[in-house]
Write a protein that holds these residues in place. Structure first.
Motif, short mmCIF file in Angstrom:
data_model
loop_
_atom_site.label_atom_id
_atom_site.label_comp_id
_atom_site.label_asym_id
_atom_site.label_seq_id
_atom_site.Cartn_x
_atom_site.Cartn_y
_atom_site.Cartn_z
N ARG A 52 3.22 -6.98 -19.58
CA ARG A 52 3.31 -6.41 -18.23
C ARG A 52 4.44 -5.40 -18.24
N ASN A 53 4.10 -4.13 -18.07
CA ASN A 53 5.13 -3.09 -18.09
C ASN A 53 5.53 -2.75 -16.66
N VAL A 54 6.84 -2.48 -16.48
CA VAL A 54 7.41 -2.39 -15.14
C VAL A 54 8.10 -1.05 -14.94
N PHE A 55 7.92 -0.48 -13.76
CA PHE A 55 8.62 0.74 -13.35
C PHE A 55 9.20 0.50 -11.96
N GLY B 66 -4.39 6.44 -9.20
CA GLY B 66 -3.10 7.11 -9.23
C GLY B 66 -2.45 7.15 -7.86
N ASN B 67 -3.23 7.39 -6.81
CA ASN B 67 -2.67 7.38 -5.46
C ASN B 67 -2.15 6.00 -5.08
N GLN B 68 -2.89 4.95 -5.44
CA GLN B 68 -2.43 3.59 -5.14
C GLN B 68 -1.13 3.28 -5.88
N LEU B 69 -1.07 3.69 -7.13
CA LEU B 69 0.14 3.43 -7.92
C LEU B 69 1.34 4.16 -7.31
N PHE B 70 1.14 5.41 -6.94
CA PHE B 70 2.24 6.18 -6.35
C PHE B 70 2.70 5.54 -5.04
N ASP B 71 1.76 5.16 -4.18
CA ASP B 71 2.14 4.52 -2.92
C ASP B 71 2.91 3.23 -3.16
N ARG B 72 2.53 2.50 -4.20
CA ARG B 72 3.20 1.23 -4.47
C ARG B 72 4.64 1.46 -4.95
N GLU C 156 10.45 -1.17 -4.92
CA GLU C 156 10.53 -2.42 -5.66
C GLU C 156 10.03 -2.23 -7.08
N GLY C 157 10.36 -3.17 -7.96
CA GLY C 157 9.81 -3.13 -9.30
C GLY C 157 8.31 -3.31 -9.26
#
Length: 817
Positions: free
Chosen positions: A516-519, A636-642, A647-648
């Motif tokens: 699980r990679n985290v940003f 990509g839009n969902q990821l950006f919004d998240r 938060e991590g």
């Protein structure tokens, strides 16, 4: 912008690459309470003691609050932002127009905690036609990057939490950390009789004291120790033949080289008993899982690049990859350095995060051009979907061949790119740090004529500080962006005051976790200090002054952004595909268009929308497993919004077999035969294993990580509760011979300089080996305790291939004061 509050705010530590999640309480611009963030998916509430002192970074040094311009007499005067931007832009353009953009050198672009600005720095570089750049990785990690590029084309990390055997090479994770929950993991490992911790280190470090096996090599002899371990694995047939046959190519010459190793001779050279080396190799060969971690102890020492190669052979030859407790390749949100071309030198020209993320989509996008290949929204009519799909495929193909010139012509990276003056090898797009001063000081038509230095302090951190000071005085223009008047800023023509990492949206791209990679994108904890600007805004103002892209391009994209993210995505990628020159300017274009639609104060995050899109395109399955899916640009839009939540965020989820998906080889095999490294492995049998002399009989390790040292962004010396003066550590035998004891002073003399240091007598060192800590000798109103280690280091002691400095092996002598 987040107001000051006594509620807990989510953020992250900025003192090492782990970037553990933390929570803050802020009062009167002070970080009054700090604790680990239990909800962070990577660190899970763990922190070491260092982030508890982060207010010393925020408030422990005198801040810059106005742009500064250097007067002819060397003093500085305050100027307003408009004047600073106009003058700097004009001078940069003048150097570009007279000498070429390749004479402007960029260094830095973020430390352990601030990488967001680099996504906009790249746009300024594109506007100026900059060709050469570097950062601190080029005095640490480029040898390993070269090896990674030749073997499999990506970055590897270990599953330390579950490994049966862990080998730390030139690494003291008790102090330097570098993987999640470091100290709990080390304690668990040390307490488990079925597991084994191996440490290869000339010092008896805190980690070595916990280890089951400590291979206490003589300083600088790690290559002989590692080669002997590999020799035992091969000669005693402890290798995994099935793994080698099924997953590698070019193994035969590697096995032959190890078969010829004289284990007894190499053990004698490195000072480790032969039987202990054999015992260690057998433990590695018999284990169900093994992982390794190499760090600066071998990467800033003789045979840096060869050491990396020999380290990786330990786990490759024993088949320890893509399974629990072993090594893995992983996803990246935005790689922090240029990727190494398969089978090449890893010296391709550095790409922006957007360009590098696009590159990961090459295979998928070039196998088909239809809408399905890039998963465009199904509801788009063919008249729109097909041209956009074709445009994106064209974009990927163009970006895969490298950045474009200002005219739009693609530049293909050279297989063995070199610097213009000294001919130093460029790895992962980074100029070796030991070559920068020489590239400025030479009487050569292609010398660097301008230095751009962003969030970095090379006049303190690079080898031979005096040479870098001379380089700054020699160039036509030098500009520093920083929060404080650092040693480097005191030499610059212009100093631009940045907001701190807790006053702006910020992030890092040290995303190396698996499965699980985290940003984490961090929200600001307080308003920027008056007079300062976040780096994205600084770069935007400079690029506007240079005007590389006009309103005819930006205005339609702003209109598309107001209509929605999907409409903007179609317009943006189509525009970039139609004009490849915009790819280099992508960060700026996003800032000026999509950025205007983002929440107040969040405009600087716009570049991460592009990175999110390309991460989702390049890793569609692993991003979907993380919960971000849908057709076209939805994932990509969902990821950006998240990530905008602050938060991590787990952005990819894999299983162990998916580690093979990140192997950048058509056959997904490791390429083991690297002729120039095998040649050096063979030559160890006849090479000297010591570089000290009668004049300089000691080995100085310059820059040891200790409990109260960190990177130099904490300039306030009062944060150090112990070892405040940064003692010179020395073995009792050497102390007795010099008639000194703890608390006395010795003069340390090298070929480049000398300094007086307080003595600490300790069994951690071995006879003939001394150390000084990192992060000392920086200027502060409350004093500058300790020795600045790079007043003692040399440009000329460097790795033969990567050019990395020998900070951990500086020939020295000691004199009584």
């Amino acid at each position: 912008m987040t107001a000051e509050t006594t509620t807990w705010l989510k953020s992250a530590c900025i003192l090492c690459e782990c970037n553990c999640g933390i929570e803050l309480q802020v009062e009167d611009r002070h970080l009054v309470k700090i604790r680990g963030d239990k909800s962070h998916p990577g660190s899970e509430g763990y922190t070491c003691e260092k982030p508890l002192r982060l207010d010393r970074y925020q408030n422990g040094t005198e801040r810059l609050t106005s742009p500064l311009r250097r007067r002819p007499d060397g003093s500085y005067e305050e100027i307003d932002w408009d004047t600073a931007i106009a003058e700097i832009a004009a001078r940069l353009a003048g150097i570009r127009d007279e000498h070429g953009g390749d004479k402007i050198f960029f260094y830095g672009g973020g430390g352990q905690g601030n990488h967001l600005g680099a996504t906009y720095s790249q746009s300024l570089q594109a506007a100026l036609g900059v060709k050469y750049r570097s950062n601190a990785l080029a005095q640490e990690k480029t040898g390993e990057m070269y090896v990674d590029g030749r073997l499999y084309g990506g970055h590897t990390k270990g599953d330390f939490e579950h490994a049966e055997v862990v080998v730390f090479i030139g690494k003291n994770p008790w102090q330097s950390h570098s993987f999640p929950r470091t100290r709990p993991v080390l304690k668990e490992m040390a307490a488990d009789p079925d597991r084994c911790m191996v440490v290869i280190d000339p010092r008896r470090s805190e980690t070595a004291a916990m280890a089951d096996i400590h291979l206490q090599v003589r300083p600088g002899t790690d290559a002989w120790c590692l080669a002997a371990l590999g020799g035992v694995l091969v000669q005693e047939d402890l290798v995994d033949h099935d793994f080698i046959d099924q997953h590698t190519t070019g193994a035969d010459p590697v096995l032959a080289a190890y078969a010829a190793v004289d284990v007894a001779d190499y053990a004698a050279r490195c000072g480790v008993p032969e039987e202990l080396i054999r015992q260690t190799a057998r433990r590695i060969g018999a284990a169900a899982s093994v992982c390794t971690y190499e760090d600066l102890g071998i990467q800033q020492a003789p045979h840096s690049t060869l050491n990396s190669y020999l380290n990786k052979m330990l786990w490759i030859l024993t088949g320890n990859f893509a399974k629990p407790g072993a090594m893995f390749l992983h996803s990246t949100f935005a790689p922090i350095a240029g990727s190494a071309p398969p089978g090449g030198s890893g010296s391709g020209r550095r790409r922006s995060p957007l360009q590098r993320a696009v590159r990961t989509t090459q295979a998928a996008a070039t196998t088909a051009v239809g809408a399905a290949a890039i998963r465009l929204p199904a509801f788009l009519p063919g008249v729109i979907a097909e041209p956009v799909a074709a445009a994106m495929s064209g974009l990927v193909a163009k970006v895969a061949n490298g950045p474009t010139s200002p005219t739009g012509a693609a530049r293909r990276p050279a297989a063995d790119r070199r610097t213009p003056v000294t001919g130093a090898r460029i790895i992962a797009g980074l100029v070796p740090c030991n070559s920068i001063a020489e590239e400025c000081l030479a009487d050569h038509p292609d010398r660097f004529r301008a230095l751009w230095l962003d969030s970095t302090n090379p006049a303190h951190s690079l080898a031979d500080s005096e040479s870098f000071r001379q380089a700054m005085r020699a160039v036509d223009l030098s500009v520093v962006i920083d929060i404080a008047m650092t040693e480097t800023a005191r030499l610059a023509d212009y100093v631009l005051p940045a907001s701190t990492q807790f006053e702006k949206w910020e992030c890092t791209f040290f995303n190396v976790d698996f499965p699980r990679n985290v940003f984490q994108l961090r929200k600001p904890a307080m308003e920027p200090l008056e007079g300062t600007l976040p780096e994205p805004e600084i770069y935007a103002r400079l690029i506007r002054a240079l005007a590389p892209v006009g309103e005819s391009v930006l205005a339609p994209l702003r209109r598309a952004a107001r209509r929605g993210r999907t409409q903007f995505a179609i317009a943006f990628f189509a525009a970039v595909a139609a004009d490849p020159r915009l790819m280099g300017l992508a960060g700026h274009v996003l800032y000026e268009t999509l950025g205007t639609t983002l929440p107040e104060g969040a405009r600087g995050t716009a570049s991460l929308w592009g990175v999110s899109q390309l991460c989702a395109m390049g890793n569609p399955d692993s991003v979907a497993r993380a919960g971000f899916d849908g057709a076209g640009f939805d994932a990509g839009n969902q990821l950006f919004d998240r990530i905008l939540t602050g938060e991590g965020v787990v952005f990819t989820v894999d299983d162990y077999e998916h580690a093979w998906d990140y192997t950048r080889r058509p056959d997904r095999r490791f390429t083991l035969d690297v002729p120039e490294l095998l040649e050096h492995l063979v030559s160890l049998s006849t090479e000297p294993s010591s570089w000290t002399t009668e004049e300089f009989p000691f080995v100085l390790s310059a820059g040891e990580r200790r409990a109260f040292t960190a990177n130099t962004i904490i300039r306030d010396p009062s944060w150090r509760r112990r070892d405040a003066d940064g003692a010179l550590r020395i073995h009792p035998e050497d102390a007795w011979a010099l008639s000194v004891t703890t608390g006395d002073s010795l003069r340390v003399v090298t070929e480049k300089g000398e300094a007086v240091a307080q003595v600490e007598v300790t069994e951690q060192m071995q006879p003939g080996h001394v150390s000084l800590p990192n992060g000392m000798g920086i200027e502060h109103a409350d004093g500058s305790p300790g020795v600045a280690p790079n007043e003692l280091t040399s440009l000329h002691h460097r790795d033969w291939l990567a050019g990395t400095p020998w900070h951990k092996y500086v020939p020295a002598r000691l004199e009584r004061v």
